[in-house]
Design a protein around this motif. Structure first.
Motif, short mmCIF file in Angstrom:
data_model
loop_
_atom_site.label_atom_id
_atom_site.label_comp_id
_atom_site.label_asym_id
_atom_site.label_seq_id
_atom_site.Cartn_x
_atom_site.Cartn_y
_atom_site.Cartn_z
N UNK A 296 0.83 -1.21 0.00
CA UNK A 296 0.00 0.00 0.00
C UNK A 296 0.86 1.26 0.00
N UNK A 297 1.83 1.32 0.91
CA UNK A 297 2.67 2.51 0.99
C UNK A 297 3.58 2.64 -0.23
N UNK A 298 3.92 1.54 -0.87
CA UNK A 298 4.70 1.60 -2.10
C UNK A 298 3.89 2.27 -3.21
N UNK A 299 2.61 1.94 -3.30
CA UNK A 299 1.76 2.60 -4.28
C UNK A 299 1.49 4.05 -3.89
N UNK A 300 1.37 4.32 -2.58
CA UNK A 300 1.08 5.67 -2.11
C UNK A 300 2.23 6.62 -2.39
N UNK A 301 3.46 6.11 -2.38
CA UNK A 301 4.61 6.97 -2.63
C UNK A 301 4.61 7.55 -4.03
N UNK A 302 3.95 6.87 -4.94
CA UNK A 302 3.89 7.37 -6.31
C UNK A 302 3.11 8.66 -6.38
#
Length: 419
Positions: A296-302
């Protein structure tokens, strides 16, 4: 020098905790803890930038968890080699303890009275060290291919060590570590789970060490005795995924593997006690929560540049919840070790049907209680049939030895008749 003293004391401390608190794999309560620590410390991307919060897990995994320098000029290759030293040190302490037990009558008496056998110590150290040894072996074997261009425009490919490309693959020091790694893979990394999965083969290969095999699997139902071996093979696969695949692919595959374990456990119920299965499911669910948060946070960083703080808080909270449960397990083993503390524990918190599964208990009268389908003891032990619960009189503690201590044994049924 201070670091060497610290790690020397840490090794003695680990052996002492296992011995005096009976924190062993035979009890069945730390199976999920060991699997959890091995997975979480392997996946750097799952750690969410909160590496310092994972130092206790690194120690549980027999790793340091932070950068150390024991001497000037220490290289990453030296650190990789030292990753094998601490588990070897623990095994040396274990062998020393078993030798002292075989020589000391008082120590043998203490083992018998405390319902403890060296097999439990050996099994626990094997499971604890499996993570560290496997991870170090994969790190040492790993390599990358580097393309080198000459001045005349030609090029050639050379192999370098994956952790530090400045180190030539199969250089003298690396070649020595490589040979040691191949030996460990051949005699430890692959055989241990293989022998646990195939108990019939184990009985032929190490029949004299059957108590050791029982210490591994006694907390599982008989038909699921292979469960620990299967988990070790899955742990090996997870190490391979983390080493040779890039995120988020390896994180996603980790989530799939753990989900399959959770599903299989919910269907099979492999543990003898519900409390053991509940603890194992908690730590597996905690891993799934970390995996979900990492993706989730990997996608949010985008889309957001301010997610690092939230990510850090999330992972610290999730990991600390695991620490709370681990502390509870340690306290419970303390209560098991000193039963008088049970008066401080609410009765509803005591697992129903809990009992030791390996070896007989010796009561204050010197009687050993037959608790399971069979118990191993010397043929010169005298049965007492006047007591409702089958018991036998332990006449000579020095003879109450399992094969690891050089003793022989016979098996009796609950009724006390020889098989």
């Amino acid at each position: 020098l201070g670091l060497l003293v610290f790690f020397a004391a840490a090794g003695v401390g680990i052996i002492a905790i296992i011995l005096f608190l009976h924190v062993t794999v035979a009890e069945g309560y730390i199976t999920g803890v060991v699997f959890y620590s091995g997975v979480v410390v392997t996946y750097a991307t799952v750690q969410g930038g909160a590496r310092e919060a994972l130092i206790p897990l690194y120690f549980l995994n027999l790793n340091i968890g932070f950068e150390t320098c024991f001497y000037d000029g220490m290289t990453p290759l030296d650190r990789a080699g030292l990753g094998l030293v601490f588990p070897a040190y623990l095994f040396v302490l274990m062998i020393l303890f078993i030798w002292l037990t075989s020589r000391s009558l008082k120590l043998s008496e203490w083992l018998a009275k405390s319902n403890y056998t060296p097999s439990k110590l050996v099994a626990t150290l094997i499971v604890l060290s499996y993570n560290s040894i496997t991870q170090s072996c994969i790190q040492i074997i790993g390599f990358v291919e580097v393309t080198v261009y000459r001045d005349d425009g030609s090029r050639y490919v050379i192999s370098r060590w994956a952790t530090d490309p400045n180190v030539e693959y199969f250089s003298p020091i690396h070649a020595l570590l490589f040979v040691i790694t191949v030996v460990l893979v051949a005699i430890f990394v692959i055989p241990v789970p293989f022998l646990l999965i195939l108990p019939s083969l184990t009985s032929r290969v190490v029949w004299g060490l059957k108590p050791l095999y029982d210490a591994f699997v006694c907390h599982y139902k008989d038909r699921y005795a292979f469960w620990l071996g299967m988990r070790l093979f899955l742990r090996l696969a997870i190490f391979m995924l983390s080493s040779f695949l890039q995120p988020p692919t390896n994180i996603l595959l980790l989530g799939i593997c753990v989900s399959l374990i959770v599903f299989a456990s919910s269907v099979a119920h492999p543990f003898k006690l519900a409390s053991q299965g509940a603890l194992d499911s908690f730590f597996l669910s905690n891993i799934l929560l970390l995996v979900t948060g990492s993706l989730y946070f990997r996608m949010l960083k985008v889309s957001s540049a301010n997610s690092n703080r939230a990510e850090r808080v999330f992972f610290v909270v999730v990991v600390c919840s695991a620490y709370v449960v681990m502390l509870g397990i340690l306290v419970w083993h303390l209560v098991l070790r000193f039963p008088k503390l049970l008066v401080l524990v609410p009765s509803k918190c005591v697992p129903k049907g809990h009992r030791h599964s390996v070896g007989p208990q010796v009561d204050s009268l010197g009687y050993g209680v037959l608790q399971d389908n069979h118990v191993q003891y010397r043929p010169d032990e005298e049965l007492d049939a006047s007591i409702d619960q089958p018991r036998f009189r332990v006449q000579n503690f020095s003879e109450y030895r399992e094969p690891l201590l050089g003793g022989g044994s016979v098996s009796l049924n609950k009724e006390g008749t020889r098989r």
